[in-house]
Structures are given as C-alpha cells and as structure tokens.
Design a protein around this motif. Structure first.
Motif, PDB file in Angstrom:
ATOM      1  N   ARG A   7      -7.274   0.096  -9.515  1.00 21.10           N
ATOM      2  CA  ARG A   7      -6.302   0.400  -8.456  1.00 21.10           C
ATOM      3  C   ARG A   7      -6.929   0.156  -7.081  1.00 21.10           C
ATOM      4  NH1 ARG A   7      -1.555   3.024  -8.095  1.00 21.10           N
ATOM      5  NH2 ARG A   7      -1.596   3.420 -10.339  1.00 21.10           N
ATOM      6  N   LYS A   8      -8.158   0.592  -6.896  1.00 27.33           N
ATOM      7  CA  LYS A   8      -8.835   0.435  -5.598  1.00 27.33           C
ATOM      8  C   LYS A   8      -9.047  -1.038  -5.265  1.00 27.33           C
ATOM      9  CE  LYS A   8     -13.019   1.823  -3.106  1.00 27.33           C
ATOM     10  NZ  LYS A   8     -14.299   2.580  -3.190  1.00 27.33           N
ATOM     11  N   ARG A   9      -9.492  -1.828  -6.252  1.00 30.31           N
ATOM     12  CA  ARG A   9      -9.747  -3.253  -5.990  1.00 30.31           C
ATOM     13  C   ARG A   9      -8.452  -4.000  -5.718  1.00 30.31           C
ATOM     14  NH1 ARG A   9     -12.911  -5.302  -3.411  1.00 30.31           N
ATOM     15  NH2 ARG A   9     -14.374  -3.884  -4.463  1.00 30.31           N
ATOM     16  N   MET A  10      -7.411  -3.732  -6.490  1.00 28.63           N
ATOM     17  CA  MET A  10      -6.147  -4.437  -6.289  1.00 28.63           C
ATOM     18  C   MET A  10      -5.515  -4.079  -4.950  1.00 28.63           C
ATOM     19  SD  MET A  10      -4.452  -4.560 -10.123  1.00 28.63           S
ATOM     20  CE  MET A  10      -3.089  -5.605  -9.565  1.00 28.63           C
ATOM     21  N   LYS A  11      -5.688  -2.836  -4.501  1.00 29.33           N
ATOM     22  CA  LYS A  11      -5.217  -2.466  -3.168  1.00 29.33           C
ATOM     23  C   LYS A  11      -5.965  -3.245  -2.102  1.00 29.33           C
ATOM     24  CE  LYS A  11      -3.383   2.224  -3.798  1.00 29.33           C
ATOM     25  NZ  LYS A  11      -3.570   3.660  -3.437  1.00 29.33           N
ATOM     26  N   ALA A  12      -7.279  -3.370  -2.264  1.00 33.45           N
ATOM     27  CA  ALA A  12      -8.083  -4.100  -1.287  1.00 33.45           C
ATOM     28  C   ALA A  12      -7.665  -5.562  -1.205  1.00 33.45           C
ATOM     29  CB  ALA A  12      -9.568  -3.988  -1.645  1.00 33.45           C
ATOM     30  N   LEU A  13      -7.206  -6.115  -2.340  1.00 32.50           N
ATOM     31  CA  LEU A  13      -6.780  -7.508  -2.384  1.00 32.50           C
ATOM     32  C   LEU A  13      -5.293  -7.675  -2.064  1.00 32.50           C
ATOM     33  CD1 LEU A  13      -8.800  -8.700  -5.510  1.00 32.50           C
ATOM     34  CD2 LEU A  13      -9.116  -9.479  -3.143  1.00 32.50           C
ATOM     35  N   ARG A  14      -4.627  -6.586  -1.687  1.00 35.63           N
ATOM     36  CA  ARG A  14      -3.239  -6.615  -1.227  1.00 35.63           C
ATOM     37  C   ARG A  14      -2.243  -7.050  -2.309  1.00 35.63           C
ATOM     38  NH1 ARG A  14      -6.283  -4.852   2.267  1.00 35.63           N
ATOM     39  NH2 ARG A  14      -6.129  -5.287   4.518  1.00 35.63           N
ATOM     40  N   PHE A  15      -2.501  -6.636  -3.539  1.00 36.79           N
ATOM     41  CA  PHE A  15      -1.493  -6.842  -4.580  1.00 36.79           C
ATOM     42  C   PHE A  15      -0.324  -5.903  -4.322  1.00 36.79           C
ATOM     43  CE2 PHE A  15      -5.023  -8.829  -6.822  1.00 36.79           C
ATOM     44  CZ  PHE A  15      -4.402  -9.832  -7.558  1.00 36.79           C
ATOM     45  N   SER A  16       0.819  -6.219  -4.913  1.00 40.29           N
ATOM     46  CA  SER A  16       1.996  -5.372  -4.741  1.00 40.29           C
ATOM     47  C   SER A  16       1.798  -4.048  -5.469  1.00 40.29           C
ATOM     48  CB  SER A  16       3.244  -6.074  -5.282  1.00 40.29           C
ATOM     49  OG  SER A  16       3.212  -6.115  -6.704  1.00 40.29           O
ATOM     50  N   ASN A  17       2.513  -3.033  -5.038  1.00 46.26           N
ATOM     51  CA  ASN A  17       2.410  -1.720  -5.684  1.00 46.26           C
ATOM     52  C   ASN A  17       2.814  -1.784  -7.148  1.00 46.26           C
ATOM     53  OD1 ASN A  17       1.501  -0.439  -3.354  1.00 46.26           O
ATOM     54  ND2 ASN A  17       3.571   0.098  -2.682  1.00 46.26           N
ATOM     55  N   ASP A  18       3.840  -2.555  -7.464  1.00 47.06           N
ATOM     56  CA  ASP A  18       4.277  -2.677  -8.862  1.00 47.06           C
ATOM     57  C   ASP A  18       3.180  -3.292  -9.724  1.00 47.06           C
ATOM     58  OD1 ASP A  18       6.710  -1.553  -8.282  1.00 47.06           O
ATOM     59  OD2 ASP A  18       7.810  -3.456  -8.212  1.00 47.06           O
ATOM     60  N   GLU A  19       2.508  -4.330  -9.217  1.00 43.83           N
ATOM     61  CA  GLU A  19       1.425  -4.958  -9.971  1.00 43.83           C
ATOM     62  C   GLU A  19       0.250  -4.000 -10.143  1.00 43.83           C
ATOM     63  OE1 GLU A  19       2.046  -9.655  -8.686  1.00 43.83           O
ATOM     64  OE2 GLU A  19       1.035  -8.260  -7.316  1.00 43.83           O
ATOM     65  N   ILE A  20      -0.075  -3.277  -9.081  1.00 46.31           N
ATOM     66  CA  ILE A  20      -1.182  -2.310  -9.144  1.00 46.31           C
ATOM     67  C   ILE A  20      -0.884  -1.231 -10.178  1.00 46.31           C
ATOM     68  CG2 ILE A  20      -2.407  -0.522  -7.857  1.00 46.31           C
ATOM     69  CD1 ILE A  20      -1.987  -2.257  -5.331  1.00 46.31           C
ATOM     70  N   ASP A  21       0.334  -0.683 -10.141  1.00 51.39           N
ATOM     71  CA  ASP A  21       0.704   0.375 -11.087  1.00 51.39           C
ATOM     72  C   ASP A  21       0.646  -0.125 -12.524  1.00 51.39           C
ATOM     73  OD1 ASP A  21       1.114   2.119  -8.993  1.00 51.39           O
ATOM     74  OD2 ASP A  21       3.299   1.880  -8.961  1.00 51.39           O
ATOM     75  N   ALA A  22       1.161  -1.323 -12.761  1.00 52.24           N
ATOM     76  CA  ALA A  22       1.218  -1.858 -14.128  1.00 52.24           C
ATOM     77  C   ALA A  22      -0.178  -2.113 -14.682  1.00 52.24           C
ATOM     78  CB  ALA A  22       2.052  -3.140 -14.150  1.00 52.24           C
ATOM     79  N   VAL A  23      -1.020  -2.784 -13.904  1.00 48.86           N
ATOM     80  CA  VAL A  23      -2.359  -3.136 -14.400  1.00 48.86           C
ATOM     81  C   VAL A  23      -3.207  -1.890 -14.596  1.00 48.86           C
ATOM     82  CG1 VAL A  23      -4.481  -4.406 -13.916  1.00 48.86           C
ATOM     83  CG2 VAL A  23      -2.267  -5.428 -13.361  1.00 48.86           C
ATOM     84  N   SER A  24      -3.211  -0.981 -13.621  1.00 47.72           N
ATOM     85  CA  SER A  24      -4.049   0.213 -13.749  1.00 47.72           C
ATOM     86  C   SER A  24      -3.568   1.096 -14.903  1.00 47.72           C
ATOM     87  CB  SER A  24      -4.085   0.994 -12.431  1.00 47.72           C
ATOM     88  OG  SER A  24      -2.782   1.334 -12.004  1.00 47.72           O
ATOM     89  N   SER A  25      -2.266   1.138 -15.138  1.00 47.23           N
ATOM     90  CA  SER A  25      -1.738   1.897 -16.277  1.00 47.23           C
ATOM     91  C   SER A  25      -2.239   1.324 -17.602  1.00 47.23           C
ATOM     92  CB  SER A  25      -0.209   1.893 -16.241  1.00 47.23           C
ATOM     93  OG  SER A  25       0.330   2.512 -17.395  1.00 47.23           O
ATOM     94  N   LEU A  26      -2.211   0.007 -17.730  1.00 49.43           N
ATOM     95  CA  LEU A  26      -2.693  -0.629 -18.961  1.00 49.43           C
ATOM     96  C   LEU A  26      -4.187  -0.386 -19.165  1.00 49.43           C
ATOM     97  CD1 LEU A  26      -0.703  -3.962 -18.670  1.00 49.43           C
ATOM     98  CD2 LEU A  26      -0.491  -2.312 -20.532  1.00 49.43           C
ATOM     99  N   VAL A  27      -4.963  -0.442 -18.081  1.00 49.86           N
ATOM    100  CA  VAL A  27      -6.394  -0.168 -18.200  1.00 49.86           C
ATOM    101  C   VAL A  27      -6.613   1.260 -18.698  1.00 49.86           C
ATOM    102  CG1 VAL A  27      -8.552   0.104 -16.905  1.00 49.86           C
ATOM    103  CG2 VAL A  27      -7.061  -1.858 -16.456  1.00 49.86           C
ATOM    104  N   GLU A  28      -5.843   2.220 -18.169  1.00 49.95           N
ATOM    105  CA  GLU A  28      -6.008   3.611 -18.582  1.00 49.95           C
ATOM    106  C   GLU A  28      -5.578   3.839 -20.028  1.00 49.95           C
ATOM    107  OE1 GLU A  28      -5.042   8.118 -16.945  1.00 49.95           O
ATOM    108  OE2 GLU A  28      -4.437   6.361 -15.779  1.00 49.95           O
ATOM    109  N   LEU A  29      -4.623   3.045 -20.505  1.00 49.47           N
ATOM    110  CA  LEU A  29      -4.081   3.245 -21.855  1.00 49.47           C
ATOM    111  C   LEU A  29      -4.784   2.427 -22.935  1.00 49.47           C
ATOM    112  CD1 LEU A  29      -0.260   3.185 -20.996  1.00 49.47           C
ATOM    113  CD2 LEU A  29      -1.555   5.169 -21.818  1.00 49.47           C
ATOM    114  N   HIS A  30      -5.723   1.550 -22.540  1.00 49.02           N
ATOM    115  CA  HIS A  30      -6.183   0.551 -23.508  1.00 49.02           C
ATOM    116  C   HIS A  30      -6.940   1.141 -24.696  1.00 49.02           C
ATOM    117  CE1 HIS A  30     -10.208   0.664 -21.548  1.00 49.02           C
ATOM    118  NE2 HIS A  30     -10.637   0.094 -22.652  1.00 49.02           N
ATOM    119  N   LEU A  31      -7.447   2.363 -24.598  1.00 51.04           N
ATOM    120  CA  LEU A  31      -8.165   2.983 -25.724  1.00 51.04           C
ATOM    121  C   LEU A  31      -7.274   3.870 -26.582  1.00 51.04           C
ATOM    122  CD1 LEU A  31     -11.574   4.103 -24.161  1.00 51.04           C
ATOM    123  CD2 LEU A  31     -11.134   2.147 -25.643  1.00 51.04           C
TER     124      LEU A  31
END
Length: 480
Positions: free
Chosen positions: A331-355
């Motif tokens: 989430r921190k890196r994607m914010k720094a790179l100015r990704f959209s909020n929807d993209e940040i939420d989706a990717v960080s959610s998948l990372v948290e759920l991957h296990l």
C-alpha cells in the motif's frame, strides 16, 4: 503466454513486414504526406510505428514528425481529420483522429533535462536527422519519409532490430542525461520486445541510476506498468534490479533477494516471486486477459518476508505475519507511485489474503470458513484463485499435485455454496429497514450492530430465512 525469448529476425522478414504494414496504413499516411509536402513541409512516419511495422506488429496509433510548427500542423489537419486536439501543443504535438486511426504529428525537436528539473526543456529542430538523433534507441530512431516511403535509418536501427538488441543513437550517457526516464524505457522495451540490452547501455544505467530521482512518480509508474504488462516482464524487472534502478523506484523487489545461508534453509524469495508472476500470467484467461492488479499482487505478495524473517534454534526460518506486513508495504509503495485508490486496495488486499488458503489443510474447513473466505476476498475472489495457484513453485511434483487437488476441492465447494446460497451477494436475511421495524428503533449504532450480528449468523449457518432471522434478532436484542 510464452516466456521464452523470440528468435532473431532475418532482413527479408523485416522488409516483408514493413512493406505489408505500409500498404495497410497507406490510405492514411500517403494522403497526409501529400498534404504536408504540397504545403512545402517534410513529414515522416517515425518511432514505434516504424519499429512495430518491421516486427509485424499492427496497431492504429501513428506517430509522425514534421518540419511544420504546431500552428501550421493544426491548419493542415483541419478539413482532413475527423477530430483534432492540442493538449501536447507545448511539446510540439497536435493529435487527431481519422476514421479508426489515432494520429499524432510532432514538430522536429530536441529536449533535455536540467539536472534539478522533473520536466524536459523542449526546442524545435529543423531536420529529420536531428530529430532522430535525439530519440531513445536506434530501433526507435528510424523513419519513413512520406509520401514516397523512403526509409531513413542513420543509426543502424534495422540491423539492431533484426539482432534484437537495444542501443542508443549516441552515447547512452548523453541519452540518459537528456531524459533519465529512458533508463526505465530500456527495461520496458526489453520486457515488451524480448530484446537484449547492449552492455554499454547497461553500464550507463548502473552508473546513472540515481538520475531517475528527478523524474515524477507518475511517469515512473507509467513505465513500470508497461513493463509489468509486457510479454516478458522477468527480463525487464531483472534489468532494473541488476542496474540498481529498482532500488530507487521499487526497492521492495531487490530486498527480496535475501541472503541464503550455507544450509539453504529457505528458498530464493526474489526468484520465487518472478516465477509466481509468470505463473499468474499463464492463468490470465480466467481474468479475461492481461491484468495489472493480478500481476502486481503476484510480484508483491512476499514483500513482507525481509521484515519478518526469523531464524529458529532448530535451524528453520520463519516469516510470521509477512502477509499483513507485505500488504502495508504494498500500500505504501503504490501510494508513492500514485496508483489509483482502487488499484491500491485490490493489490494490497490480495497480498494480505495470499496465505489464507493454507489453513484449508486437506479440506477440513467448515462451510462457515468457506463463506468467510469468499466474503473476505470480495470482488477479488477470482484473482485470489489465480494468485494462490501461482504461488506454488515447488519442484516436488507430488506436493504440487496435492496442492492443486486441494485447491480444486476448495473452488468446487465455493461453487456449490455459491449456487445454493448466492454467495456473491452475501447479506443478512433482514435488511436495515426490517431491523428497525422489528426492534422499534430509528437509524443509529444499534442497527449496525444488529446487522453485523445477523451477518455472522449467516456466515455460520447459511441462509436462515426471515422468520428464524427475526427470532435470532429478538433474542440478541433481549440479551443486550
């Protein structure tokens, strides 16, 4: 999607490809060429469209360069184009649409960066040769003069294209000083085209990596997205890591190259992550085609491991909670790179759920646990399926097959529950208005608490029906 390198091209193939593409786009470029030359100006097809024509890649976006200045270009396009726009006027570019074609016409130019500036200084040039000399790579420094279709290749781009190598027209140091983003483009083109990058270019990228710091986060992000969405992303990402550029634009990636101890107590997380990316790409038909969120999640899913690595007395290594830590880092890196909020939420959610799947064992989850898995994944469920399957990189065939069968079983259970219970729209059996009517209360905190209580019951027991849901609601209310 193949991950192998493309084969070199023969000169005959190059000539045949470009001739066929010029014939295809001829109705546009020939007419436009005559329009400009009749007015006393030069004009040429240039850059990516020429390169892609030689590679046999077709698209309807055409880039042209001209001796005409923007005002004159706009005048010549009026009456010919179906629509005209001039957002790039300050950079010498006038855009237009002609039928199905998107056309951009740019005045001959040169541009360079002040060492402390994020934006290029643009100056118009007066020759095609000068314009080609300022371009990033030789394979993009070719042109086709119009309307005669004479090929201009002053820097050997055709030969480099045939050999699939990236070189700069001048010295790479001068090129990257003019525009440091070209270092990112080198990695992107390696990933898009499967090209090798000349050793002199790699040396300059390594020596000048810190110059990327003057480029805006948005422009870096755009190049990174193009790289990740390319057919050969491992090639480009590896180049970023090896040259030190990744340390400045995506430091979580090189950090995955954890030091391996002499007993090899844990796998190479960096190589594992690149393999997971490739294996997720292989499943993208489930997502309808190339998918940025899925690819970013695959690349970032283990970025929490360096922060959570612990060596245990028995010689094993652990990464407890790396899913949660990784989601925060993502989430921190994607914010720094100015990704959209929807993209940040989706990717960080998948990372948290991957296990999450690994608690499934060999199928011991209750229906309640399966419902919660679906609820927590939400609209990312299919991407989570892809990521979880891609995350298996073991060379032990028996273990890999066991994991595949177990996940097949979980997906089958999800499908059965979804068909019986409409899991995709999982809600309590009573809505907010019904809750207020039954309890005789108005909007407020109690309604939200009641809603959540009924939702938990829905998770545990499946659909209750309105009558039982009413009884459960009143019992809960009485106990309060």
């Amino acid at each position: 999607m193949p991950h192998d390198e493309p084969a070199p091209l023969s000169m005959v193939e190059v000539q045949r490809s470009v001739a066929a593409e010029l014939d295809r786009i001829g109705p546009v470029i020939d007419d436009l060429g005559r329009r400009f030359t009749d007015a006393g100006h030069e004009i040429a097809l240039v850059g990516g469209p020429v390169r892609d024509a030689m590679l046999g890649r077709r698209h309807n976006d055409l880039d042209l360069t001209t001796s005409a200045h923007p005002d004159e270009t706009e005048r010549l396009l009026k009456g010919w184009a179906d629509a005209i726009w001039d957002m790039g006027r300050d950079f010498g570019t006038i855009g237009c649409r002609k039928g199905e074609w998107q056309v951009e016409v740019t005045t001959y130019r040169s541009e360079s960066y002040d060492p402390s500036s994020r934006k290029p200084d643009v100056a118009f040039g007066d020759t095609l040769a000068g314009d080609l000399g300022r371009r990033d790579f030789t394979v993009n420094a070719m042109a086709v003069r119009l309307p005669g279709r004479e090929v201009e290749d002053p820097y050997g781009g055709i030969l480099d294209l045939a050999h699939r190598v990236l070189r700069t027209p001048g010295t790479p140091e001068d090129s990257f000083s003019d525009d440091p983003l070209r270092m990112m483009r080198a990695a992107r083109f390696a990933a898009q085209l499967g090209f090798e990058v000349d050793a002199s270019v790699v040396r300059a990228m390594t020596a000048m990596a810190e110059r990327i710091d003057i480029i805006s986060a948005e422009r870096v992000r755009d190049e990174l997205v193009k790289l990740i969405m390319s057919p050969f992303p491992r090639r480009g990402l590896t180049l970023l890591v090896e040259t030190g550029l990744a340390e400045r634009v995506l430091p979580e990636l090189p950090a995955l190259a954890l030091e391996r101890d002499e007993h090899h107590r844990h796998k190479d997380v960096y190589e594992h992550s690149l393999t997971v990316l490739e294996q997720s790409i292989d499943q993208e038909e489930r997502l309808g085609g190339p998918d940025l969120v899925s690819r970013l999640a695959a690349l970032m899913h283990d970025v929490g491991k360096p922060r959570t690595r612990r060596f245990v007395d028995d010689g094993t290594v652990t990464f407890h909670h790396h899913d949660v830590v990784g989601a925060k880092l993502t989430r921190k890196r994607m914010k720094a790179l100015r990704f959209s909020n929807d993209e940040i939420d989706a990717v960080s959610s998948l990372v948290e759920l991957h296990l999450r799947f690994h608690g499934y064992g060999s199928g011991e989850w209750t229906d309640s646990a399966v419902r919660r898995y679906v609820r927590d994944a939400g609209d990312q469920l299919t991407r989570l399926h892809v990521l979880t399957r891609a995350d298996c990189t073991t060379r032990n065939r028996r273990k890999a097959e066991s994991l595949r069968r177990t996940y097949d079983d979980l997906e089958a259970r999800i499908d059965r529950l979804a068909e019986a219970e409409e899991l995709g729209a999982m809600r309590p059996d009573l809505d907010g208005n019904q809750i207020m009517e039954i309890l005789g209360v108005g909007p407020g905190r109690e309604v939200g608490e009641a809603y959540r209580h009924l939702l938990e019951l829905r998770m545990d027991d499946g659909p209750l029906g309105e009558e039982r849901a009413r009884e459960e609601l009143l019992a809960w209310w009485a106990q309060r």
